[in-house]
Scaffold this active site. Structure first.
Site, PDB file in Angstrom:
ATOM      1  N   SER A 196      80.849 -11.269  73.851  1.00  0.00           N
ATOM      2  CA  SER A 196      80.857 -12.560  73.938  1.00  0.00           C
ATOM      3  C   SER A 196      79.370 -12.962  74.402  1.00  0.00           C
ATOM      4  O   SER A 196      78.783 -14.364  74.764  1.00  0.00           O
ATOM      5  CB  SER A 196      81.448 -13.062  75.478  1.00  0.00           C
ATOM      6  OG  SER A 196      80.899 -12.406  76.456  1.00  0.00           O
ATOM      7  N   HIS A 255      75.275   0.399  78.465  1.00  0.00           N
ATOM      8  CA  HIS A 255      76.214   0.292  79.719  1.00  0.00           C
ATOM      9  C   HIS A 255      76.377   2.107  79.876  1.00  0.00           C
ATOM     10  O   HIS A 255      77.582   1.861  80.940  1.00  0.00           O
ATOM     11  CB  HIS A 255      76.765  -0.603  79.965  1.00  0.00           C
ATOM     12  CG  HIS A 255      76.397  -2.328  79.408  1.00  0.00           C
ATOM     13  ND1 HIS A 255      77.226  -3.394  79.393  1.00  0.00           N
ATOM     14  CD2 HIS A 255      75.464  -2.334  79.854  1.00  0.00           C
ATOM     15  CE1 HIS A 255      76.377  -4.405  79.720  1.00  0.00           C
ATOM     16  NE2 HIS A 255      75.608  -3.488  79.362  1.00  0.00           N
TER      17      HIS A 255
HETATM   18  N1  APR Z   1      86.567  -8.307  66.567  1.00  0.00           N
HETATM   19  C1  APR Z   1      85.141  -8.695  67.125  1.00  0.00           C
HETATM   20  N2  APR Z   1      85.375  -8.799  67.951  1.00  0.00           N
HETATM   21  C2  APR Z   1      86.501  -9.603  69.179  1.00  0.00           C
HETATM   22  C3  APR Z   1      88.240  -9.100  68.655  1.00  0.00           C
HETATM   23  C4  APR Z   1      87.989  -8.308  66.860  1.00  0.00           C
HETATM   24  N3  APR Z   1      89.372  -8.248  66.810  1.00  0.00           N
HETATM   25  N4  APR Z   1      88.384  -9.759  69.578  1.00  0.00           N
HETATM   26  C5  APR Z   1      87.681 -10.407  70.677  1.00  0.00           C
HETATM   27  N5  APR Z   1      86.009 -10.409  69.542  1.00  0.00           N
HETATM   28  C6  APR Z   1      85.416 -10.633  70.536  1.00  0.00           C
HETATM   29  C7  APR Z   1      85.583 -11.875  71.895  1.00  0.00           C
HETATM   30  O1  APR Z   1      85.707 -13.472  71.081  1.00  0.00           O
HETATM   31  C8  APR Z   1      84.329 -11.652  73.066  1.00  0.00           C
HETATM   32  O2  APR Z   1      83.804 -12.327  72.342  1.00  0.00           O
HETATM   33  O3  APR Z   1      85.132  -9.694  71.794  1.00  0.00           O
HETATM   34  C9  APR Z   1      83.908 -10.444  72.906  1.00  0.00           C
HETATM   35  C10 APR Z   1      84.484  -9.661  73.717  1.00  0.00           C
HETATM   36  O4  APR Z   1      83.481 -10.547  75.082  1.00  0.00           O
HETATM   37  P1  APR Z   1      82.989  -9.432  76.542  1.00  0.00           P
HETATM   38  O5  APR Z   1      84.868  -9.224  76.885  1.00  0.00           O
HETATM   39  O6  APR Z   1      82.609 -10.632  77.280  1.00  0.00           O
HETATM   40  O7  APR Z   1      82.853  -8.005  75.827  1.00  0.00           O
HETATM   41  P2  APR Z   1      80.750  -7.380  76.155  1.00  0.00           P
HETATM   42  O8  APR Z   1      80.371  -8.974  75.581  1.00  0.00           O
HETATM   43  O9  APR Z   1      80.667  -6.906  75.526  1.00  0.00           O
HETATM   44  O10 APR Z   1      80.888  -7.341  77.510  1.00  0.00           O
HETATM   45  C11 APR Z   1      79.953  -6.929  78.154  1.00  0.00           C
HETATM   46  O11 APR Z   1      80.637  -7.362  80.290  1.00  0.00           O
HETATM   47  O12 APR Z   1      81.986  -6.192  81.230  1.00  0.00           O
HETATM   48  C12 APR Z   1      80.340  -5.878  81.435  1.00  0.00           C
HETATM   49  O13 APR Z   1      79.883  -4.075  81.160  1.00  0.00           O
HETATM   50  C13 APR Z   1      80.848  -4.607  80.766  1.00  0.00           C
HETATM   51  O14 APR Z   1      79.537  -3.768  78.241  1.00  0.00           O
HETATM   52  C14 APR Z   1      80.142  -4.975  79.162  1.00  0.00           C
HETATM   53  C15 APR Z   1      80.107  -6.196  79.484  1.00  0.00           C
END
Ligand code: APR
Length: 233
Positions: A177, A104
């Site tokens: 997520s 990204h």
């Molecule tokens: N350790 C591991 N995982 C964690 C922790 C932690 N301490 N705290 C939270 N999480 C998990 C959450 O439970 C969730 O499943 O991290 C995940 C974050 O999910 P999102 O906020 O949806 O982030 P991500 O999946 O990286 O998003 C994907 O979406 O907004 C766009 O481009 C952006 O790259 C990003 C993409």
């Protein structure tokens, strides 16, 4: 050396102090996605988008890699490690990981707003010069924009990522997520007999064959690193 392929998301950087996107209090709750992470938002208000990413860069400078990032670097001693990250931070780089695919984009880079993926116009900002202003131009004369893949844009690195997934001997998913495609679809390119591990303190929807470690990134990686060295080296 066995090929270890790792897909990371915002959760691996959470323990460093960077907000995730979709958890309670996440970034998309504070800033509407459509304003700061779409091409339409950029056309409507480039100043707001520029300011949003300037702030993200400032925050990135103030934080450090955590043991989740560091453990992945340490695993290079035992495995041929490739990290496919959805994160735009540089914490994997700062932990020392060698092969990183940024699906990204990268927060510390800026590019042409006419041709965002043209390598000639991509620049890396330095830590003492991370503010972009309206009026700062790329070499093609267009306004500099963040080198970020926004919603609705193509993901040029996805093919490279698919290739790594197809070659994996072991696959790990940390802190995503699995809501955003095409990244979330990468799991389907991992060959059937390959063990898949997932580290996340919350529940994530994945096939039942995935071995889930329901812990934060640092604690989860400590446990998984030990298991991988014992069972797969
Ligand atoms: N350790 C591991 N995982 C964690 C922790 C932690 N301490 N705290 C939270 N999480 C998990 C959450 O439970 C969730 O499943 O991290 C995940 C974050 O999910 P999102 O906020 O949806 O982030 P991500 O999946 O990286 O998003 C994907 O979406 O907004 C766009 O481009 C952006 O790259 C990003 C993409």
């Amino acid at each position: 050396m066995k090929k270890l392929v790792v897909l990371t998301g915002a959760g691996i950087s959470a323990e460093s102090g960077i907000s995730t996107f979709r958890d309670a209090g996440g970034l998309w709750e504070q800033y509407p996605v459509e304003d700061v992470a779409t091409p339409e938002g950029w056309y409507r208000n480039p100043a707001l988008v520029t300011q949003f990413y300037n702030e993200r860069r400032k925050q990135l400078l103030a934080v450090n890699p955590n043991y989740g990032h560091i453990a992945l670097k340490e695993l290079e001693e035992y495995f041929d490690v490739t990290i496919i990250t959805q994160n735009v931070d540089n914490l994997h780089e700062r932990a020392g990981s060698k092969r990183i695919v940024h699906l990204h984009g990268e927060l510390m880079k800026v590019c042409s707003s006419k041709e965002p993926n043209n390598e000639h116009y991509i620049q890396t900002l330095s830590s003492n010069n991370l503010e972009v202003k309206i009026g700062d131009m790329a070499k093609d004369g267009s306004q500099l924009r963040p080198f970020i893949v926004w919603f609705g844009e193509a993901v040029p690195k996805i093919e490279e990522a698919v290739n790594y997934c197809e070659q994996a001997d072991i696959f790990i998913i940390i802190g995503t997520s699995m809501n955003v495609y095409p990244a979330a679809g990468l799991i389907h390119y991992v060959p059937r007999n390959v063990p898949i591990f997932l580290i996340d303190p919350n529940q994530v929807l994945v096939p039942s064959t995935v071995k889930v470690i329901q812990k934060g990134a640092s604690e989860g990686m400590k446990e998984l690193k030990k298991l991988l060295i014992e069972e797969y080296v």
